[in-house]
Design a protein around this motif. Structure first.
Motif, mmCIF file in Angstrom:
data_model
loop_
_atom_site.group_PDB
_atom_site.id
_atom_site.type_symbol
_atom_site.label_atom_id
_atom_site.label_comp_id
_atom_site.label_asym_id
_atom_site.label_seq_id
_atom_site.Cartn_x
_atom_site.Cartn_y
_atom_site.Cartn_z
ATOM 1 N N ASP A 196 0.827 -1.201 0.000
ATOM 2 C CA ASP A 196 0.000 0.000 0.000
ATOM 3 C C ASP A 196 0.866 1.257 0.000
ATOM 4 O O ASP A 196 1.261 1.746 -1.050
ATOM 5 C CB ASP A 196 -0.933 -0.030 1.214
ATOM 6 N N GLU A 244 -9.354 2.848 -3.472
ATOM 7 C CA GLU A 244 -9.835 3.571 -2.302
ATOM 8 C C GLU A 244 -9.118 4.915 -2.200
ATOM 9 O O GLU A 244 -8.601 5.428 -3.175
ATOM 10 C CB GLU A 244 -9.593 2.744 -1.038
ATOM 11 N N ASP A 245 -9.091 5.473 -0.997
ATOM 12 C CA ASP A 245 -8.341 6.685 -0.724
ATOM 13 C C ASP A 245 -7.961 6.688 0.748
ATOM 14 O O ASP A 245 -8.221 5.710 1.466
ATOM 15 C CB ASP A 245 -9.141 7.936 -1.086
ATOM 16 N N MET A 246 -7.359 7.778 1.206
ATOM 17 C CA MET A 246 -6.936 7.848 2.601
ATOM 18 C C MET A 246 -8.104 8.088 3.548
ATOM 19 O O MET A 246 -8.190 7.523 4.620
ATOM 20 C CB MET A 246 -5.888 8.953 2.763
ATOM 21 N N LYS A 280 -4.692 4.175 -3.754
ATOM 22 C CA LYS A 280 -5.391 5.305 -3.156
ATOM 23 C C LYS A 280 -5.293 6.507 -4.094
ATOM 24 O O LYS A 280 -4.192 6.909 -4.480
ATOM 25 C CB LYS A 280 -4.799 5.641 -1.797
ATOM 26 N N ASN A 313 -3.036 -1.827 -2.732
ATOM 27 C CA ASN A 313 -4.088 -0.839 -2.530
ATOM 28 C C ASN A 313 -3.741 0.397 -3.333
ATOM 29 O O ASN A 313 -2.618 0.912 -3.227
ATOM 30 C CB ASN A 313 -4.218 -0.466 -1.054
#
Length: 367
Positions: free
Chosen positions: A241, A292-294, A265, A263
């Motif tokens: 990630d 996804e994102d943070m 982001k 992952n």
């Protein structure tokens, strides 16, 4: 079409389940989020969002994000927002890195592009490959019982993918994971995520204590080289990630760390453009991924949804809708998850409408 103005807004996003806790004492009840509104001379406008997990998750924080937007925005006035590669070239020529700030601008440009042609972003990315896709939820670091109870509770709501926050004492972390696995249902996917919190030695100890479990281990150490050493000590599949930012990092994740998934982001790689680039590279390399994102709210969730929906079902592990994790909603709590599954909005651009009345005055405006 030209960019006439760029506005920056800020708001706080509080965690829906109380306190969000990660390794190394990183804990918060809320995070600051930043919204970018790009206004064109044609009357069309687009929105982007970016947020951080304080300043100790990645080398960025809310203050640096907003300062970077203030530096980038004036250079974009008068440019065509639909020429997204050119916009990114201008931003990269203005600032090195600062991908979190660039992400919000990039997303707002994609929103305008979609609105200008009357199509959702997912269509512009090649089309929807999956009408629905699985979502994961993070389980904050807590006692073994509390983490198991979280999984049981959210499992009852339809969530089948969980990312357990670990990364402190490896023996205690192993106990947490075992307790969760005792409570988890057979079809649940469980990932033990250190967020780079273990030292090399602690990571080695942790994976040896958990090697018999049916789990993934995510970013055990901060550096890819250390994650590679940890991976050499275990049969557990590795997810990378935080240390995967560039294409070169992606290759190292596969060929050096032996990671089978990553992952992606948006805020870490520069927005929708960077996420799609890395997603496509990962698909070509046979690496699975999460989109996804943070952190974030409705706007980030919509951007994530379009990238996830246009991804190969065989390669997408899951995605995140952060507006399920947070209490505040600037676009009517859209997109909305259902029984642990997400889908992309079908309207043009992001497919959501931001309510200006809930934001107040902009933090800064550039014309």
């Amino acid at each position: 079409m030209k960019i006439k103005a760029i506005e920056m807004y800020g708001y706080k996003l509080s965690y829906a389940h109380g306190e969000y806790v990660m390794s190394g004492g990183r804990a918060a009840t809320h995070q600051d989020s930043t919204l970018v509104r790009i206004i064109t001379d044609s009357g069309l406008e687009g929105w982007g969002e970016t947020a951080t997990l304080s300043g100790t998750y990645l080398p960025t924080f809310c203050g640096s994000t907003r300062a970077s937007i203030e530096e980038l925005a004036p250079a974009l006035i008068g440019e065509d927002p639909r020429n997204i590669n050119h916009i990114n070239r201008l931003m990269n020529g203005r600032l090195l890195g600062q991908y979190n700030a660039k992400s919000a601008i990039d997303t707002a440009c994609w929103d305008i592009f979609g609105r200008s042609v009357g199509l959702p972003i997912s269509t512009l990315l090649g089309g929807v490959q999956q009408e629905q896709f699985p979502l994961y939820e993070a389980v904050p670091l807590a006692s073994p019982d509390a983490m198991a109870e979280y999984v049981t509770s959210r499992g009852a709501a339809g969530v089948r993918r969980f990312q357990l926050k670990v990364g402190n004492d490896p023996h205690e972390d192993a106990e947490r994971v075992r307790e969760v696995m005792n409570a988890a249902e057979e079809d649940m996917i469980v990932i033990a995520d250190s967020n780079g919190g273990w030292s090399l030695q602690s990571g080695i100890i942790a994976v040896r204590l958990m090697d018999d479990l049916d789990i993934y281990v995510e970013q055990p150490c901060r550096e890819t080289a250390d994650c590679a050493i940890v991976k050499s000590m275990t049969h557990l599949p590795l997810v990378m990630d935080e240390s995967v930012v560039t294409s070169a990092d992606l290759y190292r994740a596969k060929y050096e760390a032996k990671a089978g998934s990553i992952n992606i982001k948006l805020g870490r790689v520069g927005g929708i453009t960077g996420a799609v680039r890395m997603r496509d590279q990962a698909q070509d390399l046979g690496i699975d991924f999460c989109i996804e994102d943070m952190w974030g709210g409705d706007v980030i969730s919509a951007a994530v949804a379009h990238v996830a929906a246009s991804s190969s079902p065989e390669s997408l592990m899951h995605a995140s809708f952060f507006n399920d994790w947070t209490n505040e909603h600037v676009a009517g709590y859209q997109p909305r998850s259902l029984n642990g599954m997400g889908s992309a909005p079908t309207g043009p651009g992001l497919g959501i409408e931001v309510d200006l009345s809930v934001l107040g005055e902009p933090l800064a405006s550039f014309r």
